[in-house]
Design an enzyme around this catalytic site. Structure first.
Site, PDB file in Angstrom:
ATOM      1  N   HIS A  91      25.291  60.273  63.611  1.00  0.00           N
ATOM      2  CA  HIS A  91      26.202  61.376  63.889  1.00  0.00           C
ATOM      3  C   HIS A  91      25.573  62.265  64.956  1.00  0.00           C
ATOM      4  O   HIS A  91      24.476  61.981  65.446  1.00  0.00           O
ATOM      5  CB  HIS A  91      26.579  62.139  62.609  1.00  0.00           C
ATOM      6  CG  HIS A  91      25.418  62.724  61.839  1.00  0.00           C
ATOM      7  ND1 HIS A  91      24.500  63.578  62.409  1.00  0.00           N
ATOM      8  CD2 HIS A  91      25.050  62.594  60.536  1.00  0.00           C
ATOM      9  CE1 HIS A  91      23.621  63.956  61.497  1.00  0.00           C
ATOM     10  NE2 HIS A  91      23.917  63.357  60.346  1.00  0.00           N
ATOM     11  N   HIS A 135      21.828  63.245  64.774  1.00  0.00           N
ATOM     12  CA  HIS A 135      20.851  62.248  65.257  1.00  0.00           C
ATOM     13  C   HIS A 135      20.818  62.270  66.787  1.00  0.00           C
ATOM     14  O   HIS A 135      19.760  62.203  67.407  1.00  0.00           O
ATOM     15  CB  HIS A 135      21.243  60.830  64.810  1.00  0.00           C
ATOM     16  CG  HIS A 135      21.366  60.662  63.332  1.00  0.00           C
ATOM     17  ND1 HIS A 135      22.563  60.402  62.715  1.00  0.00           N
ATOM     18  CD2 HIS A 135      20.433  60.705  62.344  1.00  0.00           C
ATOM     19  CE1 HIS A 135      22.367  60.289  61.405  1.00  0.00           C
ATOM     20  NE2 HIS A 135      21.091  60.470  61.151  1.00  0.00           N
ATOM     21  N   CYS A 146      14.858  61.231  43.685  1.00  0.00           N
ATOM     22  CA  CYS A 146      16.174  61.160  44.341  1.00  0.00           C
ATOM     23  C   CYS A 146      16.177  59.956  45.267  1.00  0.00           C
ATOM     24  O   CYS A 146      15.368  59.887  46.201  1.00  0.00           O
ATOM     25  CB  CYS A 146      16.466  62.427  45.144  1.00  0.00           C
ATOM     26  SG  CYS A 146      17.951  62.272  46.175  1.00  0.00           S
ATOM     27  N   CYS A 156      17.026  60.886  48.987  1.00  0.00           N
ATOM     28  CA  CYS A 156      15.917  61.436  49.783  1.00  0.00           C
ATOM     29  C   CYS A 156      14.727  60.488  49.829  1.00  0.00           C
ATOM     30  O   CYS A 156      13.799  60.705  50.597  1.00  0.00           O
ATOM     31  CB  CYS A 156      15.435  62.762  49.203  1.00  0.00           C
ATOM     32  SG  CYS A 156      16.620  64.097  49.241  1.00  0.00           S
ATOM     33  N   CYS A 186      19.817  66.474  42.521  1.00  0.00           N
ATOM     34  CA  CYS A 186      19.092  66.840  43.748  1.00  0.00           C
ATOM     35  C   CYS A 186      19.801  68.012  44.422  1.00  0.00           C
ATOM     36  O   CYS A 186      21.020  67.988  44.592  1.00  0.00           O
ATOM     37  CB  CYS A 186      19.053  65.634  44.684  1.00  0.00           C
ATOM     38  SG  CYS A 186      18.491  66.023  46.354  1.00  0.00           S
ATOM     39  N   HIS A 219      21.490  66.464  47.726  1.00  0.00           N
ATOM     40  CA  HIS A 219      22.570  65.476  47.609  1.00  0.00           C
ATOM     41  C   HIS A 219      23.564  65.747  46.480  1.00  0.00           C
ATOM     42  O   HIS A 219      24.611  65.109  46.416  1.00  0.00           O
ATOM     43  CB  HIS A 219      21.980  64.066  47.407  1.00  0.00           C
ATOM     44  CG  HIS A 219      21.369  63.510  48.638  1.00  0.00           C
ATOM     45  ND1 HIS A 219      20.025  63.635  48.930  1.00  0.00           N
ATOM     46  CD2 HIS A 219      21.912  62.833  49.682  1.00  0.00           C
ATOM     47  CE1 HIS A 219      19.782  63.059  50.082  1.00  0.00           C
ATOM     48  NE2 HIS A 219      20.893  62.564  50.567  1.00  0.00           N
ATOM     49  N   LYS A 232      25.796  71.883  56.881  1.00  0.00           N
ATOM     50  CA  LYS A 232      24.943  70.877  57.512  1.00  0.00           C
ATOM     51  C   LYS A 232      25.683  69.536  57.488  1.00  0.00           C
ATOM     52  O   LYS A 232      26.309  69.186  56.499  1.00  0.00           O
ATOM     53  CB  LYS A 232      23.627  70.744  56.738  1.00  0.00           C
ATOM     54  CG  LYS A 232      22.697  69.765  57.421  1.00  0.00           C
ATOM     55  CD  LYS A 232      21.504  69.427  56.567  1.00  0.00           C
ATOM     56  CE  LYS A 232      20.705  68.344  57.270  1.00  0.00           C
ATOM     57  NZ  LYS A 232      20.095  67.401  56.384  1.00  0.00           N
ATOM     58  N   LYS A 283      27.177  62.421  56.141  1.00  0.00           N
ATOM     59  CA  LYS A 283      28.261  61.443  55.989  1.00  0.00           C
ATOM     60  C   LYS A 283      28.946  61.627  54.639  1.00  0.00           C
ATOM     61  O   LYS A 283      30.150  61.501  54.522  1.00  0.00           O
ATOM     62  CB  LYS A 283      27.694  60.023  56.088  1.00  0.00           C
ATOM     63  CG  LYS A 283      27.585  59.561  57.517  1.00  0.00           C
ATOM     64  CD  LYS A 283      28.959  59.210  58.063  1.00  0.00           C
ATOM     65  CE  LYS A 283      28.980  59.394  59.567  1.00  0.00           C
ATOM     66  NZ  LYS A 283      30.262  59.655  60.133  1.00  0.00           N
TER      67      LYS A 283
END
Length: 525
Positions: A21, A24, A130, A133, A155, A158, A305, A308
């Site tokens: 995305h 990156h 997690c 992560c 988490c 997430h 933030k 996906k």
């Protein structure tokens, strides 16, 4: 054109299970721009990017898709990650994949080295983990679940349930490196930048470090521990080592000595791995620590933030298909203070494209080359004599070039672009004030017209050089249009730290027709 100075810079290695995305893409173009600048300054430059392909998360994704992990990562890398580099015009020198043999063999050597030096021991371990992560969670990173996950520990990042893992593991004596790390941060204040990131890491280390589990025994998708085949090396240890293995650690000593140590540019969410665990591992192995770690902020979309799983991820091609790769690079590198969080919006992108690129830089290039074609039959005129207004432009160009180089040294690409943009604004004003179209009507003022158009063209020459690391495609077109390729040489060979010197563009060079560098974008409703 080498200064002999090594400049080795890395992006994080990305998890290929996520499609790329714009976050990156942001990190990658920032690192590419810094590398291009140093390369063009004659520094011995090396840019590394790549993919992090081991771990439980990857193994589960492959199983869910009914294929072997290697087949799964090969598909992801070839279909999503290699094309990203092309989409964004990235000129990386190497691309490392953690499943490559060169990486796996050298990781084993490194882990064996810290084992032999007494920094690894076997122990029992129980903790909440997690999978998203690929990380064991501390109490501050664990929250109570809500909705379907009520009553479970989840988490904080997430919002997914954590798994309680009990294993015999190998541990790295991270706790022994607190004082040495604090000494590193104190003696090299710019080891971690920006300052907010440095302060966070210093307080984290001052609170005391726990030993780190560096192996897993419940699955086999990873690099085996050299002295115990029933364990694989923890994915984060394997991932961090890419920066050293890619430049020859444990195999090509000359290459390693030439390149290492590196600068690492990372998102702030993985700062601790890079600024705490990684230098400690290097200290344990008797290898020099990195030259520095720069943590940039998050890209926020609608205040969140990007991820996906929350559908806030925007593919870079959604932007480049409309605006082009140069506009993508320019926007993210200039609109956000590098090191702070930044918000993305289509409205802001569109407005900046129109104002700064199309009407600012693009229009300056088009009208200057068009006037040279119209008034001097496409041949760059010599400057007759310089007046105060012309000399002022020369000073602005020289100051902007020096300020931009200083900003790049601080890793502030946004400040470098702002400095360079003072040339764009000054030249546009200069043309408005000097009115070449009026000068052209009076044959006695011809010498003045020559000076004005040479000044505008030479200013564009400096802009083409200074902006080429940011916008390689449009600056190349401008360079060719100015006739500079034939008379001065290739754009990428121009020494960027000398870009502010005046009088490089040669009178008599032929100007070629220039299509709009930043064509009007039709906004669909």
């Amino acid at each position: 054109m080498s200064t002999g100075r090594s400049f080795y810079i890395t992006t994080p290695i990305y998890y290929p299970s996520d499609v790329p995305h714009i976050g990156h893409g942001y990190t990658t173009v920032a690192v590419d721009t810094l590398a291009r600048w140093h390369r063009q300054a004659g520094d011995d430059t090396w840019m590394l990017t790549g993919t992090d392909e081991h771990g439980q998360k990857m193994m589960r994704a492959a199983a869910a898709n009914g294929v072997q992990p290697q087949e799964w990562v090969d598909k992801l890398v070839s279909e999503s990650w290699f094309p990203l580099l092309e989409t964004l015009d990235v000129a990386n020198d190497d691309f490392i994949r953690t499943t490559q043999e060169r990486h796996e063999e050298r990781v084993k050597k490194f882990v064996q080295a810290i084992h032999d030096r007494g920094y690894i021991y076997a122990g029992e371990f129980e903790a909440l983990y997690c999978v998203g992560c690929e990380e064991f969670k501390t109490e501050s990173e664990i929250v109570d679940g809500t909705g379907p996950f009520e009553g479970l520990k989840v988490c904080a990042i997430h919002s997914k349930p954590l798994e309680l893992l009990q294993e015999k593991n190998y541990f790295f004596k991270l706790s022994e490196f607190g004082d040495r790390l604090l000494e590193l941060y104190a003696t090299q204040p710019d080891f971690i930048r920006p300052e907010s990131a440095r302060n966070e890491v210093v307080s984290f280390v001052k609170n005391g470090l726990k030993d780190l589990s560096i192996s897993r025994s419940t699955f086999d998708w990873g690099i085996t521990v050299p002295w115990d085949q029933s364990h694989v090396i923890y994915v984060w240890v394997d991932a961090l080592l890419n920066y050293a293995t890619a430049v020859g650690y444990g195999a090509e000593q000359d290459e390693f000595d030439r390149r290492w140590p590196a600068y690492h540019v990372v998102g702030k969410d993985i700062l601790r791995f890079h600024a705490v665990i990684w230098p400690a591992m290097l200290m344990a192995a008797g290898v020099e620590v990195p030259r520095g770690v720069f943590a940039h902020g998050w890209l926020l979309v609608g205040g969140e933030k990007m991820s996906k799983s929350k559908l806030t991820g925007i593919a870079p091609t959604e932007i480049t298909d409309v605006f082009g790769s140069d506009a993508y690079r320019f926007y993210f590198l200039s609109a956000i203070a590098f090191g702070q969080d930044g918000s993305f919006s289509w409205e802001d992108l569109s407005a900046r494209y129109q104002a700064e690129l199309a009407n600012g830089f693009g229009n300056l290039a088009s009208r200057t080359t068009a006037m040279i074609e119209r008034y001097f039959e496409g041949v760059i005129p010599p400057a007759a004599s310089y007046e105060e207004g012309d000399l002022r432009i020369q000073r602005i160009v020289a100051e902007a070039a020096a300020a931009a180089d200083a900003a790049i040294e601080r890793f502030r690409v946004d400040e470098a672009i702002a400095a360079i943009w003072t040339i764009v604004d000054a030249l546009n004003l200069y043309i408005t004030e000097n009115e070449p179209w009026a000068l052209a009507k009076d044959s006695e003022r011809r010498p003045r017209l020559e000076t004005v158009l040479y000044t505008a063209a030479e200013g564009l020459r400096a802009l083409a050089v200074l902006l080429s690391p940011v916008m390689p495609e449009s600056t190349e077109k401008l360079w060719i249009a100015l006739g500079a390729a034939e008379t001065i040489g290739r754009l990428q060979d121009q020494p960027i730290r000398e870009a502010g010197a005046w009088g490089v563009l040669r009178p008599g060079a032929s100007v070629n027709g220039l299509a709009p560098l930043f064509p009007r974008v039709e906004q669909s409703a």
